[in-house]
Design a protein around this motif. Sequence first.
Motif, PDB file in Angstrom:
ATOM      1  N   THR A 140      40.658  48.972  86.653  1.00 28.55           N
ATOM      2  CA  THR A 140      39.587  48.568  86.125  1.00 28.55           C
ATOM      3  C   THR A 140      39.318  48.496  84.805  1.00 28.55           C
ATOM      4  O   THR A 140      39.378  49.772  84.011  1.00 28.55           O
ATOM      5  CB  THR A 140      38.107  49.129  87.017  1.00 28.55           C
ATOM      6  N   ALA A 141      39.067  47.582  84.219  1.00 27.62           N
ATOM      7  CA  ALA A 141      39.278  47.334  82.646  1.00 27.62           C
ATOM      8  C   ALA A 141      37.934  47.763  82.278  1.00 27.62           C
ATOM      9  O   ALA A 141      37.895  48.625  81.215  1.00 27.62           O
ATOM     10  CB  ALA A 141      39.108  45.834  82.288  1.00 27.62           C
ATOM     11  N   ASP A 169      35.122  35.221  83.754  1.00 22.25           N
ATOM     12  CA  ASP A 169      34.696  36.229  84.433  1.00 22.25           C
ATOM     13  C   ASP A 169      35.470  37.264  85.102  1.00 22.25           C
ATOM     14  O   ASP A 169      35.276  38.434  85.855  1.00 22.25           O
ATOM     15  CB  ASP A 169      33.521  35.872  85.471  1.00 22.25           C
ATOM     16  N   GLY A 203      37.461  39.075  83.762  1.00 24.51           N
ATOM     17  CA  GLY A 203      37.828  40.234  82.844  1.00 24.51           C
ATOM     18  C   GLY A 203      38.636  39.906  81.509  1.00 24.51           C
ATOM     19  O   GLY A 203      39.148  41.230  81.266  1.00 24.51           O
ATOM     20  N   LYS A 204      39.029  38.969  81.394  1.00 25.40           N
ATOM     21  CA  LYS A 204      39.851  38.658  80.050  1.00 25.40           C
ATOM     22  C   LYS A 204      39.408  39.450  78.787  1.00 25.40           C
ATOM     23  O   LYS A 204      40.247  40.236  78.279  1.00 25.40           O
ATOM     24  CB  LYS A 204      40.131  37.503  79.740  1.00 25.40           C
ATOM     25  N   THR A 205      38.086  39.353  78.425  1.00 26.61           N
ATOM     26  CA  THR A 205      37.581  39.755  77.328  1.00 26.61           C
ATOM     27  C   THR A 205      37.689  41.389  77.342  1.00 26.61           C
ATOM     28  O   THR A 205      37.895  42.058  76.423  1.00 26.61           O
ATOM     29  CB  THR A 205      36.369  39.414  76.962  1.00 26.61           C
ATOM     30  N   THR A 206      37.172  41.859  78.498  1.00 23.79           N
ATOM     31  CA  THR A 206      37.182  43.307  78.774  1.00 23.79           C
ATOM     32  C   THR A 206      38.716  43.904  78.482  1.00 23.79           C
ATOM     33  O   THR A 206      38.972  44.960  77.907  1.00 23.79           O
ATOM     34  CB  THR A 206      36.594  43.751  79.934  1.00 23.79           C
ATOM     35  N   ASP A 264      36.817  49.400  90.360  1.00 25.53           N
ATOM     36  CA  ASP A 264      35.643  50.287  90.732  1.00 25.53           C
ATOM     37  C   ASP A 264      34.567  49.546  91.590  1.00 25.53           C
ATOM     38  O   ASP A 264      33.703  50.154  91.933  1.00 25.53           O
ATOM     39  CB  ASP A 264      34.875  50.354  89.125  1.00 25.53           C
ATOM     40  N   ARG A 265      34.898  48.248  91.902  1.00 28.13           N
ATOM     41  CA  ARG A 265      34.033  47.558  92.872  1.00 28.13           C
ATOM     42  C   ARG A 265      34.847  47.653  94.091  1.00 28.13           C
ATOM     43  O   ARG A 265      35.952  47.662  94.072  1.00 28.13           O
ATOM     44  CB  ARG A 265      33.654  46.072  92.460  1.00 28.13           C
ATOM     45  N   ASN A 320      42.072  43.427  88.578  1.00 24.80           N
ATOM     46  CA  ASN A 320      40.589  44.054  87.973  1.00 24.80           C
ATOM     47  C   ASN A 320      39.863  44.384  88.826  1.00 24.80           C
ATOM     48  O   ASN A 320      39.865  43.828  90.166  1.00 24.80           O
ATOM     49  CB  ASN A 320      40.385  43.340  86.836  1.00 24.80           C
ATOM     50  N   LYS A 321      38.743  45.324  88.263  1.00 27.99           N
ATOM     51  CA  LYS A 321      37.523  45.762  89.118  1.00 27.99           C
ATOM     52  C   LYS A 321      37.588  46.189  90.297  1.00 27.99           C
ATOM     53  O   LYS A 321      37.000  46.347  91.180  1.00 27.99           O
ATOM     54  CB  LYS A 321      36.745  44.319  89.194  1.00 27.99           C
TER      55      LYS A 321
HETATM   56  P1  GDP Z   1      36.294  36.946  81.039  1.00 25.55           P
HETATM   57  O1  GDP Z   1      35.240  35.956  81.021  1.00 25.55           O
HETATM   58  O2  GDP Z   1      37.419  36.848  81.708  1.00 25.55           O
HETATM   59  O3  GDP Z   1      36.639  37.410  79.625  1.00 25.55           O
HETATM   60  O4  GDP Z   1      35.405  38.270  81.340  1.00 25.55           O
HETATM   61  P2  GDP Z   1      34.562  39.321  80.883  1.00 25.55           P
HETATM   62  O5  GDP Z   1      35.555  40.550  80.436  1.00 25.55           O
HETATM   63  O6  GDP Z   1      33.513  38.945  79.932  1.00 25.55           O
HETATM   64  O7  GDP Z   1      34.093  40.148  82.148  1.00 25.55           O
HETATM   65  C1  GDP Z   1      33.358  39.433  82.773  1.00 25.55           C
HETATM   66  C2  GDP Z   1      31.966  40.322  83.504  1.00 25.55           C
HETATM   67  O8  GDP Z   1      32.800  41.190  84.338  1.00 25.55           O
HETATM   68  C3  GDP Z   1      31.592  41.274  82.294  1.00 25.55           C
HETATM   69  O9  GDP Z   1      30.113  41.266  82.646  1.00 25.55           O
HETATM   70  C4  GDP Z   1      32.333  42.577  82.359  1.00 25.55           C
HETATM   71  O10 GDP Z   1      31.408  43.656  82.029  1.00 25.55           O
HETATM   72  C5  GDP Z   1      32.634  42.864  84.227  1.00 25.55           C
HETATM   73  N1  GDP Z   1      33.901  43.653  84.144  1.00 25.55           N
HETATM   74  C6  GDP Z   1      35.165  43.392  83.467  1.00 25.55           C
HETATM   75  N2  GDP Z   1      35.982  44.272  83.854  1.00 25.55           N
HETATM   76  C7  GDP Z   1      35.419  44.901  84.861  1.00 25.55           C
HETATM   77  C8  GDP Z   1      35.673  45.777  85.979  1.00 25.55           C
HETATM   78  O11 GDP Z   1      36.714  46.638  85.742  1.00 25.55           O
HETATM   79  N3  GDP Z   1      34.659  46.334  86.611  1.00 25.55           N
HETATM   80  C9  GDP Z   1      33.579  45.942  86.773  1.00 25.55           C
HETATM   81  N4  GDP Z   1      32.799  46.417  87.828  1.00 25.55           N
HETATM   82  N5  GDP Z   1      33.088  44.776  85.954  1.00 25.55           N
HETATM   83  C10 GDP Z   1      33.994  44.545  85.061  1.00 25.55           C
END
Ligand code: GDP
Length: 525
Positions: free
Chosen positions: A254-255, A21, A23-26, A142-143, A139-140
Amino acid sequence: MSQFQADVAKRRTFAIISHPDAGKTTVTEKLLLLGQLIQMAGSVKGKRGPHARSDWMSMEQERGISVTSSVMQFPYHDRMVNLLDTPGHEDFSEDTYRVLTAVDSALMVIDGAKGVEDRTIKLMNVCRLRDTPILSFINKLDRDIRDPIEVMDEIESVLDIAAAPINWPIGSGQLFKGIYNLYTDTITVYEGGHGHTLHDFREIKGLDSAEAGELLGDDADDVRDEIELVRGATHEFDLDAYLAGKLTPVFFGTALSNFGVKEMLDGFVEYAPEPRARATETRTVEPKETAFSGFIFKIQANMDPKHRDRIAFMRVCSGSYSKGMKMRHVRIGKDVKIADAVTFLAGDREQVIEAVSGDIIGLHNHGTIQIGDTFTEGEELKYTGIPNFAPELFRRIRLKDPLKTKQLQKGLQQLSEEGSTQVFFPQHNNDIIVGAVGVLQFEVVAYRLKDEYKVDAIYEPINVAMARWVDSKDAKKFEEFKRKCYENLALDGSGHLTYLAPTRVNLSLAEERYPEVKFRATREH
Ligand code: GDP
């Protein structure tokens, strides 16, 4: 420099590590966008279409975990980037471990609001075993995130690595204004709403410029003071320390909004190491040696339901692969002609015409390839350091329809080739035992047996607590051991003798009683 050497020097092969969660996938998605592999972020998953995607993949998505690892290659600037995906769920950590043996560096993604989380710590420890250089992305933004200084401190104290910010965030959440590059004295101005496409964000040269003053408004002095403080309180970037795995350059962004990812990728292709030398049992192999060699770090069955095949992923360590070349499969001492190696460009398979050190190629496996196998152009080499871990959880597996035993055995054997589960066939009865490192793997195996091999199986508890691969140099003693311990012995999926212990105490006793026998918790392939 020859063309081959220049091609090798261009390669940047890495994996992303993170806590689920973060943000690896994003991040991956945005990298593919930047690498022009996809036109719009969000299309990675949709591209295969519903029919091409196996149910297993959809199970993966329902669970929100990434069970598979795949490989994505894209050119960026004058580099060729190879990104190896790693499964996020901790039940698949061995898989991740092995993927990390095939890369030259790693990208650590951290959720700015959460800081360093436990999976990150574990993965970082794996990277440290090989001094893998690590670049970080916070990451993130924007929060509302935690105080970035605090996050930097946490990286340094918890992960025990020096952290050198390349850029620094100006605010976060609602107040996020942008990132400031400490080395080029440039502000990249944040703007939401560009998450799915490439966008040139506005840049302001000079923190002290009038334009910067306008952007920062009343906060301008505070921001300038903070940057001063950051410069004094953090490490300066040092390329050698990074390459030695002792310092991580840190980028913010922010990815989701695709902001700061480009800056990070620009930094990555500039700093990240080209393919590195690798150890074999006999010598170190340099990536620019022209004779081909590589090792298998992952096997995946039924990647594509249309093809129903098993792919062995090979890291090329020296020389180059070209279509139709002959390779020596060192373990079995056979030369094989490889005409149909594949690569995975954003999930679509394409025939590799040529691949060089640093690249990953997929070989079709018809049962002769195992994780850890070395392939060469003839030299007797064996790459080291790709272990198989002994499972810690065991279940007996039973068929609902006993006529399908053959199918079951085949399915389990093929799935155990992938390395996350093991199958054991006890010598004294017809049980089939599945061993795994995490509980989720049992579920995945049952699901895939049904989906891919059409067998319905159920699990039953079994009195096995530990498994150890056994061997001995003393043939006579080993025979005696095999006779006396007959009831505890089993063969694993690739025919290696294994001791199954009902308790830890039983294992200790056996180890004491048979000092000539080696009980191994990892099997180096
Ligand atoms: P993974 O489990 O590491 O692959 O994480 P994901 O890429 O699936 O991201 C997990 C959650 O965080 C998803 O709901 C994404 O949309 C959210 N997310 C990823 N990057 C950001 C970001 O830069 N800002 C915000 N607000 N949410 C993010």
